[in-house]
Design an enzyme around this catalytic site. Structure first.
Site, mmCIF file in Angstrom:
data_model
loop_
_atom_site.group_PDB
_atom_site.id
_atom_site.type_symbol
_atom_site.label_atom_id
_atom_site.label_comp_id
_atom_site.label_asym_id
_atom_site.label_seq_id
_atom_site.Cartn_x
_atom_site.Cartn_y
_atom_site.Cartn_z
ATOM 1 N N TYR A 68 0.828 -1.215 0.000
ATOM 2 C CA TYR A 68 0.000 0.000 0.000
ATOM 3 C C TYR A 68 0.861 1.263 0.000
ATOM 4 O O TYR A 68 0.558 2.252 -0.661
ATOM 5 C CB TYR A 68 -0.983 -0.012 1.184
ATOM 6 C CG TYR A 68 -2.214 -0.818 0.875
ATOM 7 C CD1 TYR A 68 -2.306 -2.157 1.209
ATOM 8 C CD2 TYR A 68 -3.260 -0.249 0.139
ATOM 9 C CE1 TYR A 68 -3.407 -2.910 0.863
ATOM 10 C CE2 TYR A 68 -4.365 -0.990 -0.220
ATOM 11 C CZ TYR A 68 -4.441 -2.329 0.147
ATOM 12 O OH TYR A 68 -5.524 -3.059 -0.228
ATOM 13 N N GLN A 102 -15.026 2.138 -7.820
ATOM 14 C CA GLN A 102 -14.405 1.025 -7.072
ATOM 15 C C GLN A 102 -12.973 1.431 -6.707
ATOM 16 O O GLN A 102 -12.290 0.733 -5.980
ATOM 17 C CB GLN A 102 -14.351 -0.232 -7.925
ATOM 18 C CG GLN A 102 -15.705 -0.743 -8.377
ATOM 19 C CD GLN A 102 -15.547 -1.871 -9.384
ATOM 20 O OE1 GLN A 102 -15.361 -3.026 -9.027
ATOM 21 N NE2 GLN A 102 -15.610 -1.517 -10.655
ATOM 22 N N ASN A 103 -12.534 2.555 -7.268
ATOM 23 C CA ASN A 103 -11.141 2.969 -7.090
ATOM 24 C C ASN A 103 -10.941 3.614 -5.731
ATOM 25 O O ASN A 103 -11.869 4.180 -5.162
ATOM 26 C CB ASN A 103 -10.732 3.951 -8.196
ATOM 27 C CG ASN A 103 -10.848 3.331 -9.580
ATOM 28 O OD1 ASN A 103 -10.870 2.098 -9.690
ATOM 29 N ND2 ASN A 103 -10.981 4.137 -10.596
ATOM 30 N N ASP A 105 -8.182 5.669 -5.314
ATOM 31 C CA ASP A 105 -7.120 6.658 -5.557
ATOM 32 C C ASP A 105 -7.587 8.111 -5.427
ATOM 33 O O ASP A 105 -6.772 9.028 -5.429
ATOM 34 C CB ASP A 105 -6.487 6.430 -6.944
ATOM 35 C CG ASP A 105 -7.529 6.483 -8.094
ATOM 36 O OD1 ASP A 105 -7.334 5.766 -9.093
ATOM 37 O OD2 ASP A 105 -8.523 7.231 -7.979
ATOM 38 N N HIS A 120 -15.198 1.004 -2.320
ATOM 39 C CA HIS A 120 -14.127 0.217 -1.694
ATOM 40 C C HIS A 120 -13.216 1.053 -0.822
ATOM 41 O O HIS A 120 -12.068 0.688 -0.581
ATOM 42 C CB HIS A 120 -13.300 -0.495 -2.778
ATOM 43 C CG HIS A 120 -14.104 -1.485 -3.569
ATOM 44 N ND1 HIS A 120 -13.751 -1.889 -4.843
ATOM 45 C CD2 HIS A 120 -15.262 -2.132 -3.289
ATOM 46 C CE1 HIS A 120 -14.648 -2.751 -5.299
ATOM 47 N NE2 HIS A 120 -15.585 -2.916 -4.380
ATOM 48 N N CYS A 131 -8.340 1.039 18.301
ATOM 49 C CA CYS A 131 -9.391 1.939 18.815
ATOM 50 C C CYS A 131 -10.294 2.459 17.709
ATOM 51 O O CYS A 131 -11.228 3.211 17.965
ATOM 52 C CB CYS A 131 -8.733 3.117 19.550
ATOM 53 S SG CYS A 131 -7.706 4.146 18.474
ATOM 54 N N CYS A 151 -3.246 4.288 20.773
ATOM 55 C CA CYS A 151 -3.335 3.000 21.493
ATOM 56 C C CYS A 151 -2.230 2.036 21.068
ATOM 57 O O CYS A 151 -2.157 0.908 21.556
ATOM 58 C CB CYS A 151 -4.716 2.368 21.260
ATOM 59 S SG CYS A 151 -4.873 1.634 19.635
ATOM 60 N N THR A 189 -13.795 -1.126 -15.958
ATOM 61 C CA THR A 189 -13.862 -2.183 -14.955
ATOM 62 C C THR A 189 -14.035 -3.530 -15.637
ATOM 63 O O THR A 189 -14.741 -3.668 -16.628
ATOM 64 C CB THR A 189 -15.006 -1.946 -13.935
ATOM 65 O OG1 THR A 189 -14.989 -3.017 -12.982
ATOM 66 C CG2 THR A 189 -16.363 -1.881 -14.604
ATOM 67 N N GLU A 216 -11.286 -3.635 -23.884
ATOM 68 C CA GLU A 216 -11.580 -5.072 -24.093
ATOM 69 C C GLU A 216 -12.985 -5.433 -23.645
ATOM 70 O O GLU A 216 -13.614 -4.687 -22.891
ATOM 71 C CB GLU A 216 -10.586 -5.899 -23.256
ATOM 72 C CG GLU A 216 -9.157 -5.596 -23.607
ATOM 73 C CD GLU A 216 -8.177 -6.321 -22.683
ATOM 74 O OE1 GLU A 216 -7.012 -5.945 -22.724
ATOM 75 O OE2 GLU A 216 -8.586 -7.220 -21.929
#
Ligand code: BV8
Ligand code: ZN
Length: 242
Positions: A68, A102-103, A105, A120, A131, A151, A189, A216
């Protein structure tokens, strides 16, 4: 894809009262962000179930954060592309507009899109696994092993992993925007991740005209009314009504 296809798409959008858009990783491809599936997709090198799942995080949080943090660093250099900006224009020109992505960014928001639902989550906020504290770390480099100042527990990206439920508010809004659409644009997508992909079939059942923009064929191509084959950064600017 012919010139008439583009003209038909532009006409449908010009006549539409309500337009809803569902975007996936492909809409950010021309901003230099690798897609998940397909050639060169980031999943080719790593196993998504390992890195984008809570089991994977529990098993090896360092490895998940390395992935990430690499994606966050790459996003620091990324800018919205003409496809993102065309959707901002479209939002200004139709009476009722909703963008479901769904991104993670946030390039749609960076381009100026207003009515956006993130199915998402997003890669910039972090959430404490202890916490539950939520913090915005947009544009900030995180340490390799981020822990909570309050914490001490591991922080996690505020994204939805495989096997996790989607935020209920976001899902409800996405369903509402899908049901009300006269035209439903499906952009970039592979239509393989659920329940997001299910919105395409919901739009179909609700009587929307479905336009797919993708170089595609996808899992949903069989139900779309008009397939525009090409990159969204080139196609979207050509179908925004004058
Ligand atoms: C849930 C966030 C359960 C983090 C992501 C079997 C059958 C059906 C479903 C399942 C199944 N087994 C398991 C499931 C459920 C699972 C799922 O759908 N799995 C799939 C893989 C089969 N779904 C879940 O787990 C979801 N949660 O179901 O919860 C539950 C229920 C009740 C109670 C408790 C639990 C959660 C799914 C969310 C997962 N999180 N990411 C992160 O990003 O790091 S998914 C990930 O894939 C991204 O969010 C990404 O957006 C998403 C979808 O991928 P796409 O966006 O479509 O991108 P992709 O690379 O696939 O395709 C790119 C496309 O762009 C291609 O078509 C390409 O041709 C095109 N393209 C390329 N260049 C361009 C372009 N298009 C236009 N222009 C270009 N230039
Ligand atoms: Zn904490």
């Amino acid at each position: 894809m012919t010139k008439d296809d583009l003209a038909r798409a532009r006409e449908w959008l010009a006549e539409a009262q309500s337009v809803t858009v569902l975007t996936g990783a492909g809409v950010s491809a021309e901003s230099g962000i690798a897609t998940f599936r397909g050639p060169g997709g980031v999943w080719e090198k790593v196993n998504p179930m390992e890195l984008a799942s809570s089991e994977g995080f529990r098993r090896d949080p360092r490895k998940v954060w390395a992935w990430y943090n690499a994606r966050r660093r790459q996003l620091l250099e990324a800018r919205p592309n003409p496809g993102h900006y065309a959707l901002v224009e479209l939002e200004k020109r139709v009476p009722c507009f909703g963008l479901i992505t769904q991104n993670v960014d946030r390039l749609h928001q960076a381009a100026g899109s207003r009515n956006v639902v993130e199915l998402h989550g997003n890669i910039w906020e972090v959430r404490c696994t202890g916490c539950g504290r939520l913090e915005d770390r947009t544009g900030v480099e995180l340490p390799d092993e981020p822990h909570c100042d309050h914490c001490g527990a591991w922080l996690r990206p505020n994204v939805v992993w495989f096997g996790e439920e989607l935020p209920s508010g976001a899902w409800r809004l996405a369903e509402e925007w899908t049901r009300r659409a006269d035209v439903f644009l499906v952009v970039g997508t592979s239509a393989e991740v659920w329940p997001a992909a299910g919105l395409i079939y919901l739009a179909k059942d609700a009587g929307a005209k479905i336009i797919e923009i993708n170089p595609e064929d996808t899992a949903a191509t069989k139900v779309v009314d008009l397939a525009l084959r090409g990159p969204s950064g080139q196609i979207l600017p050509q179908i925004v009504p004058a």
